[in-house]
Motif scaffolding. Structure first.
Motif, PDB file in Angstrom:
ATOM      1  N   VAL A 149      44.863  38.949  37.327  1.00  9.04           N
ATOM      2  CA  VAL A 149      43.556  40.043  36.800  1.00  9.04           C
ATOM      3  C   VAL A 149      43.460  41.119  37.765  1.00  9.04           C
ATOM      4  CG1 VAL A 149      41.198  39.653  36.242  1.00  9.04           C
ATOM      5  CG2 VAL A 149      42.610  37.769  35.641  1.00  9.04           C
ATOM      6  N   HIS A 150      43.441  42.014  37.582  1.00  7.57           N
ATOM      7  CA  HIS A 150      43.097  43.019  38.650  1.00  7.57           C
ATOM      8  C   HIS A 150      41.877  43.750  38.826  1.00  7.57           C
ATOM      9  CE1 HIS A 150      47.737  44.016  37.364  1.00  7.57           C
ATOM     10  NE2 HIS A 150      47.854  43.495  38.501  1.00  7.57           N
ATOM     11  N   CYS A 151      41.348  43.434  37.793  1.00  8.96           N
ATOM     12  CA  CYS A 151      39.867  44.169  37.757  1.00  8.96           C
ATOM     13  C   CYS A 151      39.050  43.247  36.720  1.00  8.96           C
ATOM     14  CB  CYS A 151      39.772  45.336  37.471  1.00  8.96           C
ATOM     15  SG  CYS A 151      38.253  46.327  37.602  1.00  8.96           S
ATOM     16  N   CYS A 152      37.586  42.916  37.189  1.00  7.69           N
ATOM     17  CA  CYS A 152      36.916  42.277  36.311  1.00  7.69           C
ATOM     18  C   CYS A 152      35.381  43.133  36.218  1.00  7.69           C
ATOM     19  CB  CYS A 152      36.364  40.993  36.885  1.00  7.69           C
ATOM     20  SG  CYS A 152      35.048  40.194  35.887  1.00  7.69           S
ATOM     21  N   PHE A 153      35.255  43.557  35.062  1.00  7.37           N
ATOM     22  CA  PHE A 153      34.022  44.315  34.686  1.00  7.37           C
ATOM     23  C   PHE A 153      32.950  43.197  34.406  1.00  7.37           C
ATOM     24  CE2 PHE A 153      35.880  48.120  35.154  1.00  7.37           C
ATOM     25  CZ  PHE A 153      36.254  48.832  33.893  1.00  7.37           C
ATOM     26  N   TYR A 154      31.979  43.159  35.235  1.00  5.56           N
ATOM     27  CA  TYR A 154      31.024  42.252  34.931  1.00  5.56           C
ATOM     28  C   TYR A 154      29.811  43.110  34.211  1.00  5.56           C
ATOM     29  CZ  TYR A 154      27.803  38.565  35.166  1.00  5.56           C
ATOM     30  OH  TYR A 154      26.942  37.413  34.683  1.00  5.56           O
ATOM     31  N   PHE A 155      29.194  42.463  32.993  1.00  8.75           N
ATOM     32  CA  PHE A 155      28.248  43.359  32.296  1.00  8.75           C
ATOM     33  C   PHE A 155      27.134  42.978  32.504  1.00  8.75           C
ATOM     34  CE2 PHE A 155      30.537  46.069  29.245  1.00  8.75           C
ATOM     35  CZ  PHE A 155      31.699  45.975  29.617  1.00  8.75           C
ATOM     36  N   ILE A 156      26.196  43.516  32.843  1.00  6.64           N
ATOM     37  CA  ILE A 156      24.535  43.282  33.378  1.00  6.64           C
ATOM     38  C   ILE A 156      23.771  43.745  32.289  1.00  6.64           C
ATOM     39  CG2 ILE A 156      22.983  43.607  35.052  1.00  6.64           C
ATOM     40  CD1 ILE A 156      24.924  44.031  37.099  1.00  6.64           C
ATOM     41  N   SER A 157      22.967  42.848  31.809  1.00  9.59           N
ATOM     42  CA  SER A 157      21.967  43.518  30.775  1.00  9.59           C
ATOM     43  C   SER A 157      21.103  44.257  30.959  1.00  9.59           C
ATOM     44  CB  SER A 157      21.280  42.035  30.176  1.00  9.59           C
ATOM     45  OG  SER A 157      20.197  42.470  29.320  1.00  9.59           O
ATOM     46  N   PRO A 158      20.693  45.338  30.361  1.00  9.28           N
ATOM     47  CA  PRO A 158      19.712  46.383  30.805  1.00  9.28           C
ATOM     48  C   PRO A 158      18.382  45.757  30.701  1.00  9.28           C
ATOM     49  CG  PRO A 158      20.563  46.787  28.587  1.00  9.28           C
ATOM     50  CD  PRO A 158      21.338  45.763  29.160  1.00  9.28           C
ATOM     51  N   LEU A 159      18.284  44.680  29.832  1.00  9.24           N
ATOM     52  CA  LEU A 159      16.851  44.400  29.507  1.00  9.24           C
ATOM     53  C   LEU A 159      15.963  43.587  30.862  1.00  9.24           C
ATOM     54  CD1 LEU A 159      17.935  43.196  26.123  1.00  9.24           C
ATOM     55  CD2 LEU A 159      16.748  45.169  26.786  1.00  9.24           C
ATOM     56  N   ILE A 174      33.518  34.486  41.907  1.00  8.62           N
ATOM     57  CA  ILE A 174      34.580  35.292  41.872  1.00  8.62           C
ATOM     58  C   ILE A 174      34.933  36.363  42.775  1.00  8.62           C
ATOM     59  CG2 ILE A 174      34.986  34.695  39.386  1.00  8.62           C
ATOM     60  CD1 ILE A 174      34.412  37.618  38.895  1.00  8.62           C
ATOM     61  N   HIS A 175      34.030  36.792  43.542  1.00  9.44           N
ATOM     62  CA  HIS A 175      34.172  37.938  44.379  1.00  9.44           C
ATOM     63  C   HIS A 175      35.365  37.639  45.237  1.00  9.44           C
ATOM     64  CE1 HIS A 175      31.047  36.942  47.728  1.00  9.44           C
ATOM     65  NE2 HIS A 175      32.066  35.981  47.439  1.00  9.44           N
ATOM     66  N   ASN A 176      35.764  36.490  45.612  1.00  5.78           N
ATOM     67  CA  ASN A 176      36.962  36.405  46.585  1.00  5.78           C
ATOM     68  C   ASN A 176      38.288  36.214  45.866  1.00  5.78           C
ATOM     69  OD1 ASN A 176      35.704  36.659  49.067  1.00  5.78           O
ATOM     70  ND2 ASN A 176      34.853  34.585  48.736  1.00  5.78           N
ATOM     71  N   LYS A 177      38.324  36.329  44.394  1.00  7.74           N
ATOM     72  CA  LYS A 177      39.430  36.250  43.756  1.00  7.74           C
ATOM     73  C   LYS A 177      39.776  37.367  42.855  1.00  7.74           C
ATOM     74  CE  LYS A 177      38.461  31.336  43.000  1.00  7.74           C
ATOM     75  NZ  LYS A 177      39.592  30.693  43.810  1.00  7.74           N
ATOM     76  N   VAL A 178      38.701  38.305  42.525  1.00 11.52           N
ATOM     77  CA  VAL A 178      39.305  39.579  41.808  1.00 11.52           C
ATOM     78  C   VAL A 178      38.228  40.644  42.057  1.00 11.52           C
ATOM     79  CG1 VAL A 178      37.382  39.091  39.899  1.00 11.52           C
ATOM     80  CG2 VAL A 178      39.725  39.640  39.551  1.00 11.52           C
ATOM     81  N   ASN A 179      38.673  41.844  41.818  1.00 18.62           N
ATOM     82  CA  ASN A 179      38.017  42.867  41.978  1.00 18.62           C
ATOM     83  C   ASN A 179      36.807  43.267  41.075  1.00 18.62           C
ATOM     84  OD1 ASN A 179      39.523  44.197  44.090  1.00 18.62           O
ATOM     85  ND2 ASN A 179      40.759  44.622  42.560  1.00 18.62           N
ATOM     86  N   LEU A 297      44.862  41.608  49.193  1.00 21.04           N
ATOM     87  CA  LEU A 297      43.743  40.745  49.615  1.00 21.04           C
ATOM     88  C   LEU A 297      43.636  39.489  48.713  1.00 21.04           C
ATOM     89  CD1 LEU A 297      41.048  40.900  51.312  1.00 21.04           C
ATOM     90  CD2 LEU A 297      40.018  42.194  49.680  1.00 21.04           C
ATOM     91  N   HIS A 298      43.039  39.641  47.391  1.00 21.19           N
ATOM     92  CA  HIS A 298      42.876  38.415  46.645  1.00 21.19           C
ATOM     93  C   HIS A 298      44.143  37.731  46.607  1.00 21.19           C
ATOM     94  CE1 HIS A 298      39.231  40.382  45.891  1.00 21.19           C
ATOM     95  NE2 HIS A 298      39.669  41.347  45.206  1.00 21.19           N
ATOM     96  N   TYR A 299      45.245  38.232  46.131  1.00 19.81           N
ATOM     97  CA  TYR A 299      46.330  37.241  46.052  1.00 19.81           C
ATOM     98  C   TYR A 299      46.595  36.533  47.514  1.00 19.81           C
ATOM     99  CZ  TYR A 299      51.041  35.803  45.392  1.00 19.81           C
ATOM    100  OH  TYR A 299      52.351  35.225  45.255  1.00 19.81           O
ATOM    101  N   GLU A 300      46.904  37.505  48.478  1.00 20.77           N
ATOM    102  CA  GLU A 300      47.132  36.859  49.774  1.00 20.77           C
ATOM    103  C   GLU A 300      46.316  35.523  50.191  1.00 20.77           C
ATOM    104  OE1 GLU A 300      49.939  37.500  51.530  1.00 20.77           O
ATOM    105  OE2 GLU A 300      50.571  38.901  49.873  1.00 20.77           O
TER     106      GLU A 300
END
Lengths: 357, 363
Positions: A149-159, A174-179, A297-300
Motif C-alpha cells: 500500500v503506497h498511500c492511505c487516504f484517511y477520511f475525516i468527517s466534517p461534522l 498505521i503511520h509507521n506502516k503507510v503514508n 521508509l515503511h518497507y525497510e
C-alpha cells in the motif's frame, strides 16, 4: 524520440563542450523504460460509511470502480466485520499505463464497538509487505508484483469538531506502516470559516498526538518558481477538504462536475469551492515520491523488524540466519538499488557539468 | 438494567388523554379547551341540550388563558447525537435565543467525556406575555467513543430518575400545589447525514428509548444532501425504523380521532425532518435571513425549499408542544408508574421532610 534519431541529430556528441560524455541522457532512457513497464500504485481508502469515499475515488480517476454496489442497511450491518476489498483498474493516458489498485475498507467504524476494527486493516498492510519481502528474497525476482500500500487516504468527517478518538488511534497504528494523507470529506457541509477552523484543529491534534502524516517534499531549489509556488500552496492546504462528484451539472452556461443544491452549485474542480484539484495534483505529482517513501521508509522498517524477529523467509531452501549481522548484503538487494545508483551517478555528472560551465 | 416491558397493547389509562376539565395542576395546563377553543357543546358534560340564551360558558377559555399566562409553562427537551451535529445551534435557532451553550470544539482542557454526561440548563423565555421555563438537556459524549456500547444507559437512567422524582412527589400525602416537572417531554435525536442508512448506534438507541420518551428523529446538517439524496435517505431511514419496530413521536397508537390521525399522518410522512441550524444572519434579496454563507450560495434556514427547519419548528412548538407534554404525562409516565407499583407491591412509605413521621403512602 528514439535513440537512433537522437544520434543522427548529434545530441550525443557536442563538440562545443569538451568532456561531454552523454550520460545526461540517462533520465530519458529510464523514463522510456518506465513508460514501457507501466506504473503500479496501490491506494487505500479508510473512513466511516457515508463519507463519500467511493464517490471521491471515482471522481479522482474519472472512472466507476464500483458499478454494482449494494449498500447494506443498519440491520444487516450488525454482523459485519471490517472487510478488505481491492479493485484494480488499468488506466492509460498518453501512452502511460497505470495499474491502480484501490483498497476499500467497508465496515470501518460502523459497529457500536469499534475497538478492533483496524486489526484487519493492519494485518492486510503487513501481509502485503510480507509478500513483497518473500518475493524479494526469492530466487526468481523478475516479476515481483508490488501490491504494497503506497498511500492511505484517511477520511475525516466534517461534522465533528476535529479528530475523533477512533481517528487518532487508527492513524497512530498505521503511520509507521503507510503514508497517511488525511482528507476532510464532504467539505460542502462547511462554510469557509468553519473549514479553516477545522483544518487548524486537525493539524493541532495531529501534532498533539504525534501522528506522522505524509509530508510533501519541499521543492528543490532548481525547480521553477511555479512549481515551488504550487508546492507551497499544497503544503499549506493539508488536510485537503474535498467534495466528490461525477454528475455533470449545468452552471453559468457550462457543464461542470458538481453537486446541485437549491441554493447553488458546488463545483468539484473549482479551487475556491474545495481542494479537490489540489488533492489530485498532489497525488499525481507525488506518486513517485509516495512509492519511494513506502519503499525506503515503511518497507525497510518492516523488513528490519521482521528480520530481527527472525524465522524462515524463503521457501527455496535459503535459510536466513537469525542475526542480520551475518546476512551478506548482496543476497538481499532491493530491486531498485540500481536505479538509485544511476540517479546518484547522474547527480555527480550534473555537478561535474555545472563545474565545467 | 431495568427494562420497562410494556404490555402488548398499551392500555389507555383511566385519565382521558385530553382532559376536558382542569386536571391536577402538575400537568401545568390542560390543553383541550385552550387549543380547540370551540364553544359550548365541545365535549363531555354538554350532553347536547339546546340553550335558550347566551350564558357565557365560553368565557372559561379566556379565564384559562389568563391563568396559563400567570403560571407559565415548563418544557424539557433533550438533545442526543454525536458531537458536532449542530444540536446546540439547532436548539438556539428553534427558540431564537442562546439557550444552549455551543461546545464548538473541545478545547485542550476539555476532553471529550469518557462517559455520556447529562447537562441540564434552564432558561425562562417570554413571548406575548407567556412565560416558558425551557430546560435543554444536553448529552455530551454520546456516540463519540471508540466503544459506544450501552452509551444510552446514562440517558435512560436520567429519564427514569425524573419519572421517579415526579412519582415521589405525587404519592406524597402533603402534595405541592404545583409539582415541578423535570420529566423529559421530548428527545430530539440527531441522525448523521451519511446519505446511506442509519447507523447501528442510532437504531439501538431508539429501540431502547422509544418506549420511555417521545423521540423525534431529525436529520442533522442536511445541507450536505442534495434534494434527491435527501428524499432517498429519508425513505431509507423510515423503512429501517419500521423494520426495527421503532415508534417515533407522533406515535400511531395514540392518535385520538380521525382529524388527529390525518394531521399526524401527514407529519409522519414528512419525518424525519432534514434541518439546518444557524444563528447568523445574512442579506439575501434585500431581506435579513438566518442562514449559512458558502462560496456557492446562502443556505436559508427558514426557506422550505432549502431545509425543513420551519416545518420542525411549527410541529414542535406551534402545534404539538402541549401534546408532547400530555403524552409524556399520560402515557410514558403512567407506564413507569404502573411498573413501579406492580414491581414493589406498592411504594415504600414516603417521608417528606421529617423522617420521624411515619406517613403511609396513600396506596
Amino acid at each position: 524520440m528514439s535513440q537512433a534519431e537522437k544520434l543522427k541529430q548529434g545530441q550525443f556528441t557536442n563538440p562545443e563542450t569538451p568532456g561531454y560524455v552523454g550520460f545526461a541522457n540517462l533520465p530519458n532512457q529510464v523514463h522510456r523504460k518506465s513508460v514501457k513497464k507501466g506504473f503500479e500504485f496501490t491506494l487505500m481508502v479508510v473512513g466511516e460509511s457515508g463519507l463519500g469515499k467511493s464517490t471521491l475515488i471515482n471522481s479522482l480517476f474519472l472512472t466507476d470502480l464500483y458499478p454494482e454496489r449494494i449498500i447494506p442497511g443498519a440491520a444487516e450491518k450488525i454482523e459485519r466485520t471490517v472487510q478488505i476489498e481491492a479493485s484494480t483498474v488499468e488506466i492509460e493516458e498518453r501512452g502511460v499505463k497505470l495499474r491502480l489498485t484501490v483498497v476499500d475498507t467497508p465496515g470501518y467504524g460502523d459497529a457500536i464497538n469499534s475497538q478492533d476494527c483496524f486489526s484487519t486493516i493492519i494485518a492486510y498492510i503487513d501481509d502485503q509487505f510480507e509478500r513483497y519481502l518473500h518475493d524479494e528474497s526469492g530466487l526468481n525476482r523478475r516479476h515481483i508484483v508490488d501490491n504494497r500500500v503506497h498511500c492511505c487516504f484517511y477520511f475525516i468527517s466534517p461534522l465533528g469538531h476535529g479528530l475523533k478518538p477512533l481517528d487518532v488511534q487508527f492513524m497512530k497504528a498505521i503511520h509507521n506502516k503507510v503514508n497517511v494523507v488525511p482528507v476532510i470529506a464532504k467539505a460542502d457541509t462547511l462554510t469557509l470559516r468553519e473549514r479553516e477552523r477545522l483544518k487548524r484543529r486537525i493539524l493541532d491534534e495531529i501534532d498533539e498526538h504525534g501522528i506522522k502524516i505524509y509530508h510533501l517534499p519541499d521543492a528543490e531549489s532548481d525547480e521553477d518558481e511555479d512549481f515551488k509556488e504550487q508546492t507551497r500552496i499544497l503544503k499549506a492546504s493539508i488536510p485537503f477538504a474535498v467534495v466528490g462528484s461525477n454528475q455533470q451539472i449545468e452552471a453559468k452556461g457550462k457543464k461542470v462536475r458538481g453537486r446541485l443544491y437549491p441554493w447553488g452549485v458546488v463545483e468539484v474542480e473549482n479551487p475556491e469551492h474545495n481542494d479537490f484539484l489540489k488533492l489530485r495534483t498532489m497525488l499525481i505529482t507525488h506518486m513517485q515520491d509516495l512509492q519511494e517513501v513506502t519503499q525506503d521508509l515503511h518497507y525497510e522498517n518492516f523488513r528490519s523488524e521482521r528480520l530481527k524477529r527472525g524465522g524462515r523467509l524463503s521457501s527455496h531452501g535459503y535459510i536466513l540466519p537469525l542475526s542480520p549481522a551475518y546476512v551478506p548484503v548482496f543476497l538481499i538487494l532491493p530491486k531498485n538499488v540500481e536505479l538509485r545508483f544511476q540517479s546518484a551517478l547522474f547527480a555527480c555528472a550534473k555537478y561535474k557539468l555545472a563545474l565545467m560551465n | 438494567m431495568s427494562e420497562i416491558v410494556p404490555p402488548e397493547v398499551r392500555p389507555k389509562p383511566a385519565v382521558p388523554a385530553k382532559p376536558s376539565h382542569v386536571g391536577p395542576s402538575s400537568t401545568g395546563i390542560p390543553s383541550a379547551l385552550g387549543s380547540q377553543g370551540s364553544g359550548v357543546g365541545g365535549h363531555g358534560s354538554g350532553g347536547g341540550s339546546a340553550l335558550l340564551g347566551y350564558i357565557g360558558i365560553d368565557t372559561i377559555i379566556e379565564q384559562m388563558r389568563k391563568k396559563t399566562m400567570k403560571t407559565g409553562f415548563d418544557f424539557n427537551i433533550m438533545v442526543v447525537g454525536s458531537s458536532g451535529l449542530g444540536k446546540s445551534t439547532l436548539v438556539n435557532t428553534l427558540f431564537k435565543s442562546q439557550v444552549s451553550r455551543k461546545s464548538s470544539g473541545w478545547s485542550r482542557d476539555e476532553k471529550i467525556p469518557k462517559t455520556v454526561e447529562i447537562k441540564a440548563v434552564s432558561h425562562v423565555i417570554e413571548e406575548g406575555g407567556v412565560k416558558m421555563k425551557l430546560t435543554v438537556i444536553d448529552t455530551p459524549g454520546f456516540g463519540d467513543q471508540i466503544n459506544n456500547e450501552n452509551c444510552w444507559e446514562p440517558i435512560s437512567k436520567y429519564i427514569n430518575e425524573q419519572y421517579e422524582k415526579f412519582l415521589k412527589e405525587e404519592v406524597n400525602i402533603a402534595r405541592k400545589k404545583r409539582i415541578p416537572d423535570t420529566r423529559v417531554h421530548c428527545c430530539l435525536y440527531f441522525i448523521c447525514p451519511t446519505g446511506h442508512s442509519l447507523r447501528q448506534l442510532d437504531t439501538e438507541f431508539m429501540k431502547h428509548l422509544s418506549r420511555v420518551v417521545n423521540i423525534i428523529p431529525v436529520i442533522a446538517k442536511s445541507d450536505t444532501l442534495t434534494v434527491e439524496e435527501k428524499n432517498e435517505f429519508k425513505q431509507k431511514v423510515r423503512k429501517e425504523l419500521e423494520i426495527s419496530g421503532i415508534e417515533f413521536y407522533p406515535q400511531k397508537e395514540f392518535d385520538e380521532d380521525l382529524e388527529d390521525k390525518s394531521d399526524n399522518d401527514k407529519i409522519r410522512e414528512a419525518m424525519p425532518f432534514a434541518v439546518v441550524g444557524s444563528d447568523k444572519e445574512y442579506q439575501v434579496n434585500g431581506k435579513r435571513v438566518l442562514g449559512r454563507k458558502t462560496p456557492w450560495g446562502v443556505v436559508e434556514v427558514e426557506n422550505p425549499n432549502h431545509c425543513e427547519f420551519a416545518q420542525l419548528r411549527d410541529f414542535l412548538i406551534r402545534s404539538h408542544l402541549q401534546d408532547l407534554k400530555e403524552v409524556t404525562h399520560n402515557i410514558h409516565y403512567e407506564t413507569y408508574r404502573a411498573k413501579r407499583l406492580n414491581d414493589n407491591g406498592g411504594l415504600h412509605p414516603i417521608s417528606s421532610a421529617t423522617p420521624s413521621d411515619t406517613q403511609e403512602s396513600n396506596l
